[in-house]
Design a protein around this motif. Structure first.
Motif, PDB file in Angstrom:
ATOM      1  N   ARG A 160       0.850  -1.193   0.000  1.00  0.00           N
ATOM      2  CA  ARG A 160       0.000   0.000   0.000  1.00  0.00           C
ATOM      3  C   ARG A 160       0.879   1.234   0.000  1.00  0.00           C
ATOM      4  O   ARG A 160       2.051   1.171   0.373  1.00  0.00           O
ATOM      5  CB  ARG A 160      -0.934   0.012   1.220  1.00  0.00           C
ATOM      6  N   GLU A 161       0.307   2.370  -0.404  1.00  0.00           N
ATOM      7  CA  GLU A 161       1.071   3.617  -0.472  1.00  0.00           C
ATOM      8  C   GLU A 161       0.623   4.615   0.585  1.00  0.00           C
ATOM      9  O   GLU A 161       0.873   5.806   0.459  1.00  0.00           O
ATOM     10  CB  GLU A 161       0.926   4.236  -1.874  1.00  0.00           C
ATOM     11  N   ASP A 162      -0.044   4.128   1.633  1.00  0.00           N
ATOM     12  CA  ASP A 162      -0.484   5.025   2.698  1.00  0.00           C
ATOM     13  C   ASP A 162       0.298   4.732   3.977  1.00  0.00           C
ATOM     14  O   ASP A 162       1.340   4.061   3.947  1.00  0.00           O
ATOM     15  CB  ASP A 162      -1.988   4.875   2.935  1.00  0.00           C
ATOM     16  N   GLU A 163      -0.212   5.242   5.109  1.00  0.00           N
ATOM     17  CA  GLU A 163       0.496   5.061   6.375  1.00  0.00           C
ATOM     18  C   GLU A 163       0.604   3.591   6.771  1.00  0.00           C
ATOM     19  O   GLU A 163       1.607   3.172   7.362  1.00  0.00           O
ATOM     20  CB  GLU A 163      -0.226   5.845   7.483  1.00  0.00           C
TER      21      GLU A 163
END
Length: 470
Positions: free
Chosen positions: A226-229
């Motif tokens: 994923r590219e989030d936190e």
């Protein structure tokens, strides 16, 4: 029994993060949509009643216009007005300024005086007044509007009408808004539950992986892209897992290496002690004792190195300006006996005014280990020299420790700064080192945010480059 089951289900259900998030989002949405519904219903209801009031105000304007252009006597005006409102379903009453009824389209209050709240307020304020009442189970509106003649009231028009149609419209609108809100709320709650489960799913994966690490499976990793936190957290977790695994491997190797390093001198000491005999000659006895002394000295050096290595993480740098040439001479004095035993010449070509900022104790430890390493693996009649380079360039200044010893093979040169990487792996002769010295050097260099590199040719010697810049 039922209460216990309810409590158990409640505790188990609401302990889930996805449920708590869904409930929280749902409550926030419900409160927001309830406020929005209230605002919509209020504005719609107000607009409908305002339109109705505006309708009657327009009728009053028409009456005032008719009166202005009719004859000045009420006798002529009233029949004209009667013809205009005879088809009007609601009650229309025309009064003078005192409340005396001049005309009633139903013919009930003619020549009577009306003094209700609406009429009284019009007389007092000279402005329109509206009231709503319940009459025979129906909602009724009563509006009194003045007809002005300059600054005084000439006539008052009183309307009374049932507003059930408006009430029905408002009620239908209320039901539509509430039903629509309920459908949207249900859809939102389902959507929030699905989305929160999707958010929580990788957290559950991380929790399971963390438990595996807790149980000793240190090489556990998670496949979360994923590219989030959460993606950042997953990458950090994988890096942590990898580092923990490396630490565990190094720990195992450390224990194995320490055991091996201690085993050899201890075995030699044991053999030497067992070989001693009261009948041995004095020279043999002294020889054995010297060998035992050398092995115990080696153990002592190894223990000191281990203590130094274990304290590296706690070392606090206290920088001061250091004249490097003087410091090198001090180190040479300490190591001169070792160099003389192998007829190795120690050379100091450092510039007289070459100074650095660093921890004096750490600098001394670095120089001792590097020079000792060159002597240890040097050849008889060889040399160890230290020279400076780029003395005036703050970005690349440093020193070179050069020897003409046995050198290091390309296969092993990338591992010599690893803990316990000993001579039997990278050197082709009897091992005399513990493999800790260069590891200590690297750690101390990193503490100073410096850099170190090595160049070596097997059979020709090595050059260690120490850069005093970040």
């Amino acid at each position: 029994m039922g209460r216990k089951i309810y409590k158990r289900i409640r505790n188990r259900f609401f302990k889930r993060l996805s449920v708590r998030l869904s409930v929280t989002y749902g409550l926030i949405f419900l409160v927001s949509i309830a406020c929005l519904d209230t605002l919509l219903i209020y504005n719609y209801s107000k607009s409908q009643y305002d339109k109705n009031e505006e309708r009657y105000s327009n009728i009053v304007d028409t009456i005032a216009f008719m009166k202005e252009y009719s004859s000045q006597s009420y006798g002529d005006f009233i029949p004209l007005l009667s013809t205009q409102v005879e088809d009007f379903d609601d009650r229309v009453i025309l009064m003078d300024s005192s409340g005396l009824v001049l005309m009633d389209n139903f013919g009930v209050y003619k020549d009577q005086t009306i003094n209700n709240n609406e009429v009284s307020n019009v007389i007092e304020t000279m402005g329109s007044n509206v009231g709503y009442y319940e009459y025979k189970g129906k909602k009724m509106m009563m509006i009194a509007i003045p007809i002005m003649n300059e600054n005084s009231i000439e006539n008052i028009v009183l309307f009374s009408a049932y507003v059930e149609i408006i009430k029905g419209k408002v009620s239908s609108f209320n039901k539509l808004v509430i039903f629509t809100s309920m459908v949207i709320s249900l859809f939102f709650i389902i959507l929030s539950f699905i989305s929160t489960r999707k958010i929580v799913a990788p957290i559950r994966t991380l929790t399971i992986a963390s438990r595996k690490i807790q149980n000793g499976e240190l090489n556990t990793k998670v496949n979360i892209i994923r590219e989030d936190e959460i993606g950042t957290l997953a990458n950090t977790f994988n890096n942590m897992s990898e580092e923990l695994y490396k630490i565990d491997v190094n720990r195992r190797e450390f224990v194995s290496s320490v055991s091996h390093e201690f085993k050899t001198p201890l075995a030699a000491i044991r053999v030497l002690i067992e070989s001693l005999d009261d009948k041995d000659e004095k020279d043999t006895y002294i020889e054995y004792m010297n060998d035992i002394y050398e092995e115990t000295t080696r153990l002592s050096i190894m223990v000191n190195s281990l203590l130094t290595a274990s304290r590296l993480e706690e070392t606090k740098i206290q920088k001061e300006v250091i004249n490097l040439k003087k410091e090198i001479y001090e180190v040479y004095k300490l190591l001169m006996p070792l160099a003389k035993d192998k007829s190795i010449k120690l050379e100091n070509y450092c510039a007289d005014d070459f100074t650095i900022e660093g921890d004096r104790g750490c600098i001394k430890e670095i120089l001792i280990n590097l020079v000792d390493n060159s002597i240890k693996y040097g050849v008889a009649g060889g040399y160890v020299s230290i020279t400076t380079f780029n003395e005036n360039d703050e970005q690349s200044r440093g020193i070179k420790i050069t020897d003409n010893g046995l050198g290091i093979s390309d296969k092993h040169i990338n591992f010599i700064f690893d803990n316990f990487y000993t001579a039997d792996k990278s050197r082709a002769f009897d091992k005399k080192g513990s493999g800790i010295g260069l590891y200590i050097v690297m750690k101390l260099v990193q503490l100073h945010q410096w850099n170190i590199s090595v160049e070596s040719t097997l059979g020709k010697g090595s050059i260690f480059n120490l850069y005093f810049s970040e």
